[in-house]
Design a protein around this motif. Structure first.
Motif, PDB file in Angstrom:
ATOM      1  N   PRO A   1       0.831  -1.200   0.000  1.00 36.86           N
ATOM      2  CA  PRO A   1       0.000   0.000   0.000  1.00 36.86           C
ATOM      3  C   PRO A   1       0.869   1.255   0.000  1.00 36.86           C
ATOM      4  O   PRO A   1       2.065   1.186   0.277  1.00 36.86           O
ATOM      5  N   SER A   2       0.261   2.395  -0.289  1.00 33.34           N
ATOM      6  CA  SER A   2       1.024   3.641  -0.270  1.00 33.34           C
ATOM      7  C   SER A   2       1.432   3.943   1.170  1.00 33.34           C
ATOM      8  O   SER A   2       0.750   3.544   2.114  1.00 33.34           O
ATOM      9  N   LYS A   3       2.561   4.578   1.351  1.00 31.37           N
ATOM     10  CA  LYS A   3       3.054   4.789   2.715  1.00 31.37           C
ATOM     11  C   LYS A   3       3.991   5.990   2.756  1.00 31.37           C
ATOM     12  O   LYS A   3       4.458   6.482   1.752  1.00 31.37           O
ATOM     13  N   THR A   4       4.240   6.452   3.985  1.00 29.32           N
ATOM     14  CA  THR A   4       5.197   7.530   4.201  1.00 29.32           C
ATOM     15  C   THR A   4       5.774   7.426   5.597  1.00 29.32           C
ATOM     16  O   THR A   4       5.134   6.876   6.491  1.00 29.32           O
ATOM     17  N   ALA A   5       6.996   7.941   5.760  1.00 26.87           N
ATOM     18  CA  ALA A   5       7.572   8.035   7.105  1.00 26.87           C
ATOM     19  C   ALA A   5       8.117   9.446   7.296  1.00 26.87           C
ATOM     20  O   ALA A   5       9.022   9.674   8.077  1.00 26.87           O
ATOM     21  N   ASP A   6       7.515  10.387   6.542  1.00 27.40           N
ATOM     22  CA  ASP A   6       8.030  11.752   6.543  1.00 27.40           C
ATOM     23  C   ASP A   6       7.847  12.502   7.861  1.00 27.40           C
ATOM     24  O   ASP A   6       8.486  13.525   8.070  1.00 27.40           O
ATOM     25  N   ILE A   7       6.943  12.008   8.724  1.00 28.20           N
ATOM     26  CA  ILE A   7       6.746  12.664  10.017  1.00 28.20           C
ATOM     27  C   ILE A   7       7.482  11.857  11.072  1.00 28.20           C
ATOM     28  O   ILE A   7       7.036  10.764  11.453  1.00 28.20           O
ATOM     29  N   GLU A   8       8.624  12.367  11.499  1.00 27.73           N
ATOM     30  CA  GLU A   8       9.453  11.737  12.527  1.00 27.73           C
ATOM     31  C   GLU A   8       9.727  10.258  12.284  1.00 27.73           C
ATOM     32  O   GLU A   8       9.802   9.477  13.230  1.00 27.73           O
ATOM     33  N   GLN A   9       9.865   9.882  11.014  1.00 31.76           N
ATOM     34  CA  GLN A   9      10.196   8.487  10.682  1.00 31.76           C
ATOM     35  C   GLN A   9       9.142   7.491  11.168  1.00 31.76           C
ATOM     36  O   GLN A   9       9.434   6.291  11.242  1.00 31.76           O
ATOM     37  N   ALA A  10       7.963   7.962  11.520  1.00 34.94           N
ATOM     38  CA  ALA A  10       6.905   7.039  11.932  1.00 34.94           C
ATOM     39  C   ALA A  10       6.224   6.515  10.676  1.00 34.94           C
ATOM     40  O   ALA A  10       5.721   7.295   9.870  1.00 34.94           O
ATOM     41  N   LEU A  11       6.239   5.201  10.494  1.00 29.34           N
ATOM     42  CA  LEU A  11       5.656   4.627   9.281  1.00 29.34           C
ATOM     43  C   LEU A  11       4.138   4.734   9.325  1.00 29.34           C
ATOM     44  O   LEU A  11       3.506   4.243  10.262  1.00 29.34           O
ATOM     45  N   VAL A  12       3.570   5.391   8.315  1.00 32.59           N
ATOM     46  CA  VAL A  12       2.117   5.495   8.203  1.00 32.59           C
ATOM     47  C   VAL A  12       1.705   4.843   6.893  1.00 32.59           C
ATOM     48  O   VAL A  12       2.195   5.209   5.827  1.00 32.59           O
ATOM     49  N   ILE A  13       0.822   3.869   7.003  1.00 30.39           N
ATOM     50  CA  ILE A  13       0.330   3.188   5.798  1.00 30.39           C
ATOM     51  C   ILE A  13      -0.853   3.964   5.267  1.00 30.39           C
ATOM     52  O   ILE A  13      -1.754   4.307   6.025  1.00 30.39           O
ATOM     53  N   GLY A  14      -0.851   4.206   3.979  1.00 32.94           N
ATOM     54  CA  GLY A  14      -1.943   4.956   3.367  1.00 32.94           C
ATOM     55  C   GLY A  14      -1.607   6.430   3.279  1.00 32.94           C
ATOM     56  O   GLY A  14      -2.146   7.244   4.010  1.00 32.94           O
ATOM     57  N   ALA A  15      -0.669   6.778   2.388  1.00 29.88           N
ATOM     58  CA  ALA A  15      -0.344   8.191   2.187  1.00 29.88           C
ATOM     59  C   ALA A  15      -1.342   8.722   1.151  1.00 29.88           C
ATOM     60  O   ALA A  15      -2.485   8.960   1.472  1.00 29.88           O
ATOM     61  N   HIS A  16      -0.922   8.883  -0.115  1.00 30.78           N
ATOM     62  CA  HIS A  16      -1.866   9.397  -1.109  1.00 30.78           C
ATOM     63  C   HIS A  16      -2.545   8.315  -1.919  1.00 30.78           C
ATOM     64  O   HIS A  16      -3.639   8.516  -2.422  1.00 30.78           O
ATOM     65  N   GLY A  17      -1.898   7.180  -2.031  1.00 25.49           N
ATOM     66  CA  GLY A  17      -2.460   6.097  -2.835  1.00 25.49           C
ATOM     67  C   GLY A  17      -3.300   5.152  -1.985  1.00 25.49           C
ATOM     68  O   GLY A  17      -3.851   5.549  -0.962  1.00 25.49           O
ATOM     69  N   ALA A  18      -3.349   3.890  -2.394  1.00 23.84           N
ATOM     70  CA  ALA A  18      -4.198   2.920  -1.702  1.00 23.84           C
ATOM     71  C   ALA A  18      -3.802   2.738  -0.248  1.00 23.84           C
ATOM     72  O   ALA A  18      -2.633   2.707   0.094  1.00 23.84           O
ATOM     73  N   ARG A  19      -4.825   2.580   0.585  1.00 28.03           N
ATOM     74  CA  ARG A  19      -4.583   2.379   2.016  1.00 28.03           C
ATOM     75  C   ARG A  19      -4.254   0.928   2.337  1.00 28.03           C
ATOM     76  O   ARG A  19      -3.712   0.636   3.397  1.00 28.03           O
ATOM     77  N   SER A  20      -4.641   0.047   1.438  1.00 24.88           N
ATOM     78  CA  SER A  20      -4.331  -1.357   1.660  1.00 24.88           C
ATOM     79  C   SER A  20      -4.048  -2.007   0.319  1.00 24.88           C
ATOM     80  O   SER A  20      -4.534  -1.536  -0.718  1.00 24.88           O
ATOM     81  N   CYS A  21      -3.269  -3.079   0.371  1.00 24.71           N
ATOM     82  CA  CYS A  21      -2.941  -3.793  -0.856  1.00 24.71           C
ATOM     83  C   CYS A  21      -2.964  -5.282  -0.576  1.00 24.71           C
ATOM     84  O   CYS A  21      -2.161  -5.779   0.220  1.00 24.71           O
ATOM     85  N   THR A  22      -3.912  -5.972  -1.188  1.00 23.07           N
ATOM     86  CA  THR A  22      -4.008  -7.423  -1.009  1.00 23.07           C
ATOM     87  C   THR A  22      -3.600  -8.085  -2.315  1.00 23.07           C
ATOM     88  O   THR A  22      -4.180  -7.800  -3.366  1.00 23.07           O
ATOM     89  N   VAL A  23      -2.605  -8.940  -2.244  1.00 28.62           N
ATOM     90  CA  VAL A  23      -2.161  -9.640  -3.448  1.00 28.62           C
ATOM     91  C   VAL A  23      -2.754 -11.042  -3.423  1.00 28.62           C
ATOM     92  O   VAL A  23      -2.506 -11.812  -2.497  1.00 28.62           O
ATOM     93  N   LEU A  24      -3.547 -11.349  -4.426  1.00 33.46           N
ATOM     94  CA  LEU A  24      -4.207 -12.650  -4.520  1.00 33.46           C
ATOM     95  C   LEU A  24      -3.455 -13.484  -5.536  1.00 33.46           C
ATOM     96  O   LEU A  24      -3.482 -13.195  -6.729  1.00 33.46           O
ATOM     97  N   VAL A  25      -2.754 -14.487  -5.039  1.00 31.15           N
ATOM     98  CA  VAL A  25      -1.941 -15.326  -5.918  1.00 31.15           C
ATOM     99  C   VAL A  25      -2.742 -16.568  -6.281  1.00 31.15           C
ATOM    100  O   VAL A  25      -3.058 -17.399  -5.423  1.00 31.15           O
ATOM    101  N   LEU A  26      -3.109 -16.684  -7.553  1.00 36.22           N
ATOM    102  CA  LEU A  26      -3.933 -17.801  -8.004  1.00 36.22           C
ATOM    103  C   LEU A  26      -3.062 -19.020  -8.287  1.00 36.22           C
ATOM    104  O   LEU A  26      -2.134 -18.956  -9.088  1.00 36.22           O
ATOM    105  N   GLU A  27      -3.365 -20.102  -7.594  1.00 36.77           N
ATOM    106  CA  GLU A  27      -2.587 -21.330  -7.807  1.00 36.77           C
ATOM    107  C   GLU A  27      -3.087 -22.080  -9.037  1.00 36.77           C
ATOM    108  O   GLU A  27      -4.266 -22.034  -9.340  1.00 36.77           O
TER     109      GLU A  27
END
Lengths: 247, 195, 453
Positions: free
Chosen positions: B169-195
């Motif tokens: 997912p989109s992310k940033t650590a620009d504020i005191e190096q604290a990792l925040v998931i969901g910057a401007h792009g998707a807040r979550s990313c699920t990868v579905l691997v088809l067997e």
């Protein structure tokens, strides 16, 4: 029998003669014959460090001349040795005498480790922090350093870790710079002291009684801070440490 | 003489003697004993979720609460039953601004870093991958590769066109190096691997 | 005292802040070390990357032409700018011709160097920096302090206060997640309302004519997939031969910069999007001159990862703003003097030459060697302070004569213990450090006494 000429940095000669004495003791103890060319003065590093290469060049040539008769040159300083091995080519290109000097000049620990191949036995029952002076560490690869992904090795550590009772301590930042840096120590006083204090704090937190290393320049800077702030830790050049331990 | 010629002449004048490119053997990288496992670990390490799918795609999607609750679902992958927005059909990408959940197909996945390669995905509608609140990527397990060297050997790069290695997912650590998931792009990313 | 010296001294005066800043940046260095551990072939990768760059620089004109031809074939428009002014004029003209009033930008150190933002703003164009860190410093009207983490010098409380003022977030809100959410909402509107998007270029692929932009936030992609106009600005040194080579850099860049295996988005733009335009502005701005200087040309290999800043004990304890230049730290200290040696003469001395930077650099830029080379160059140009020059001359004179050196040494050892403490403590050494006790004899004297030879 191995014969070496001792290269004593100018500030060791004048301000810390005990280190040179210890170096002689150590080398002789391990079966090395030591000569001391009395005409030597300086490798030119302080001048080169400030950018005055023209001032350094005659000193480099002079040094090559003074040490010409000898097969090995050994120096109890990583930074002076690094100056000779890494910077004299650019300063005095194409000079056979200077090239010869480069090829035969060793820092003390690397000489003991690589040439004499000794692993000292003795006693030094103290908690010791190893300060890895930058020029020796990254300039001479006395140790692997924390930046690169290479198999860990350290010549200085290898020489002292076998001593009875010696507790070699883990530092939080094993090779952060102490801030001496030659003229930097006075030209950038605030930075230099901030960096030195951080190193000391690291050793304090690790419980060091003794801070050792290959360069008295770094140690002198940290010692200056320690004594001004009346702290109990003492600095001891690795030559003195080994001489004491193997006496 | 225009800027172009001046610059190129200056570059030629300053050029050092030729240096060879490294030989082919140096363009190889680490390979893993268990490709699927490493890929899943890497996706998790970059803040995404990796799910291996044996049944239907729709079933796998329905297991995700964000999919179930999404009002606007965009998909460029067939078989997504709740899809009600077609990014390939929009004349204006701004119209995709309120997509909640988006399903895209990836050509391959890279085990060393959890990245998937997505191209064009709808031409003008490519904005959907970045506008969507939640993102799901579908790829086939046999397209997994070990590292970026192998990835570039296999991906198709549309020319002209757009392609992106997307890793979590989109992310940033620009504020005191604290990792925040969901910057401007998707807040979550699920990868579905088809067997 | 150089400008850098004064700034560093001021920075250090705030003890707690100094410790916080140093720790925050060291943490990023540590993340890089952890990431490196996952790549056993790390050192080979660095060597390969370095050689690719060296090769590319040795054939740069050819690769630039190849890139341009391929980019044009894909429908991009390629412009060339000799300097910052020309770059700014070209970018402005593209925007003006299309009536652009609102521009969104993703991170581009090159456009920072050229001071593009004020140039456009003076001409009536709203410029919004969309990288979160960049937006923060834009709000504060200050330059970024780090090339990868622009706002690393700010505490979350300060950012909270800033957002309260600029975005209306609640007073006292300092939670990074909440602040980032506020920025997300605010910038989303900017992306949607933008007439054009401007990005930097991390890598330009000669073989395909494509450009690659790496971000974690997705701002470059939003900024270039919504509006129809994309302007991409690149320095001439951003060229890589092909995708085979690109793979090497992509494996090194994010790991070196932040400790991630890759950035969230590594976007490949080949030509404009449908019904859109892509303009690539290729900028020299002194780079071709650096190419011609053998001692310094390796600095053009730089991929702007920031690893040298993170490891630098001086940068960590002085902060990016102390350097007074767009790109600070070790790489900045070797790049800046080319543009103005007199103004930036202090920067190559803002270093102990510890060499850590050179050992973390993913492309083997010999940073600490270049800083020493600069010192020589500055001394030759008469830009090193007179005091230092005098000390060096006198020192060289004395040290060339062993008899004089021995006398001088003896004098120092005799006189210093006689000096009053007040005097000893009134200088740059003695203010904070004791001097060692002066020995009675030098080693040379001891040796002679023992009758050795």
């Amino acid at each position: 029998m191995l014969e070496v000429a001792l290269f004593v940095p100018c500030y060791v000669d004048q301000l810390y003669p005990a280190i040179a004495v210890a170096t002689v003791e150590l080398l002789e103890r391990f079966g090395v014959k030591v000569h001391y060319p009395e005409r030597q003065t300086c490798c030119g590093q302080p001048m080169a460090n400030s950018g005055f290469f023209d001032d350094a060049v005659p000193l480099v040539r002079r040094m090559a001349d003074v040490f010409a008769p000898y097969e090995h040159v050994v120096c109890p300083s990583g930074s002076c040795t690094s100056m000779v091995r890494n910077h004299t080519e650019a300063l005095v290109p194409g000079d056979d005498g200077v090239l010869a000097l480069r090829k035969k000049t060793f820092e003390l620990c690397e000489f003991l480790h690589d040439v004499v191949k000794v692993r000292p036995e003795g006693r030094f029952p103290h908690r010791v922090g190893l300060h890895q002076s930058c020029h020796g560490l990254r300039g001479l690869r006395l140790g692997s350093g924390s930046e690169r992904l290479v198999s860990p090795s350290n010549k200085v550590r290898a020489l002292i870790e076998g001593l009875d009772g010696l507790q070699l301590l883990e530092l939080a930042r094993p090779d952060d710079c102490c801030g001496f840096g030659g003229t930097f120590a006075v030209a950038e006083e605030a930075l230099s002291c901030a960096m030195g204090r951080d190193r000391i704090a690291d050793h304090e937190r690790a419980g060091a009684e003794v801070i050792t290393g290959t360069d008295i320049s770094c140690l002198m800077h940290m010692d200056g801070l320690l004594r001004r702030e009346r702290k109990p830790q003492r600095v001891l050049h690795v030559a003195e440490l080994l001489a004491e331990a193997t006496a | 003489m225009g800027a172009r010629d001046e610059i190129l002449n200056a570059v030629r004048a300053g050029s050092p003697p030729p240096v060879a490119l490294p030989e082919e053997a140096r363009f190889r990288g680490l390979r893993y004993p268990d490709l699927r496992d490493q890929f899943a670990r890497s996706v998790a390490a970059v803040g995404g979720t990796c799910v291996f799918v044996r049944g239907s795609l729709e079933e796998a999607l329905l297991a995700l609460p964000q999919y179930r609750s999404a009002a606007k679902v965009a998909s460029l992958v067939p078989g997504v039953e709740r899809a009600n927005v077609d990014p390939a059909a929009v004349a204006d990408p701004h119209l995709l601004r309120d997509v909640d959940f988006c399903v895209l197909a990836a050509e391959l996945g890279v085990a060393e870093n959890g990245a998937v390669w997505i191209t064009n995905h709808g031409g003008l509608g490519r904005a959907v991958a970045f506008l969507t609140q939640q993102l799901a990527i579908v790829l086939r397990a046999e397209t997994l590769v070990h590292n970026m060297h192998e990835a570039y050997q296999h991906i198709s790069i549309p020319r002209p066109g757009f392609g992106v290695f997307l890793s979590g997912p989109s992310k940033t650590a620009d504020i005191e190096q604290a990792l925040v998931i969901g910057a401007h792009g998707a807040r979550s990313c699920t990868v579905l691997v088809l067997e | 005292m150089s400008a850098f010296s004064e700034n560093a001294q001021a920075f250090i005066a705030d003890g707690p802040r100094l410790a916080w800043h140093d720790k925050a940046i060291w943490f990023v260095r540590q993340k890089r070390d952890t990431a490196r551990a996952a790549v056993p072939e790390w050192e080979e990768l660095r060597a390969t990357a370095s050689q690719i760059k060296a090769h590319t620089l040795s054939r740069l004109a050819g690769y630039l032409e190849q890139f341009e031809a391929n980019a044009i074939e894909l429908g991009a428009v390629v412009h060339w700018a000799r300097d910052a002014d020309e770059h700014n004029r070209i970018v402005h003209e593209i925007l003006r011709e299309r009536g652009v009033k609102r521009l969104v930008k993703s991170k581009s150190m090159l456009t920072e160097e050229c001071h593009l933002n004020p140039y456009l703003e003076e001409r009536g164009i709203e410029v919004v920096d969309t990288d979160l860190g960049e937006r923060i410093v834009q709000f504060r009207h200050e330059p970024p302090s780090h090339i990868v983490m622009p706002a690393i010098h700010l505490k979350k409380e300060e950012i909270g206060d800033l957002f309260h003022e600029k975005l209306g977030t609640p007073q006292g809100l300092a939670d990074p997640k909440a602040l980032t959410e506020a920025a997300r909402q605010h910038l989303r509107e900017k992306f949607l309302a933008a007439d054009a998007g401007l990005t930097g270029v991390n890598f330009a692929i000669a073989e395909t004519g494509g450009i690659v932009v790496c971000t974690n936030e997705g701002n470059a992609d939003l900024g270039t997939s919504l509006p129809p106009l994309h302007i991409a600005c690149m320095g001439i040194e951003k060229i890589v031969p092909g995708t085979r080579e690109l793979a090497v850099f992509l494996r090194l860049l994010a790991r070196s910069a932040t400790g991630q295996p890759i950035t969230t988005y590594t976007s490949h733009f080949h030509g404009p999007r449908p019904a859109g335009e892509l303009h690539v502005v290729i900028v020299d701005r002194g780079r071709s001159k650096i190419l011609g200087r053998s001692e310094f040309r390796a600095s053009l290999k730089c991929i702007r990862c920031g690893a040298c800043l993170n490891t630098c004990p001086v940068y960590r304890r002085s902060g990016g703003h102390s350097y007074g230049v767009t790109v600070p730290g070790p790489i900045g200290s070797t790049l800046a003097p080319h543009a103005d040696a007199a103004k930036y003469a202090g920067l190559p001395f803002a270093s102990t030459l510890c060499g850590s930077c050179s050992d973390v650099c993913p492309v083997h830029v010999d940073l600490h060697h270049q800083l020493l080379a600069w010192r020589g160059e500055l001394a030759r140009q008469g830009l090193v302070p007179l005091g230092k020059r005098i000390v060096s001359r006198v020192g060289a004179f004395v040290l060339a004569r062993s008899w004089l050196y021995q006398i001088a040494g003896k004098l120092v050892r005799w006189v210093v213990p006689l000096l009053p403490a007040r005097l000893l403590r009134a200088n740059a050494w003695g203010r904070q450090r004791d001097l060692p006790p002066m020995p009675r004899e030098s080693f040379s004297e001891i040796w002679r006494k023992r009758g050795r030879s």
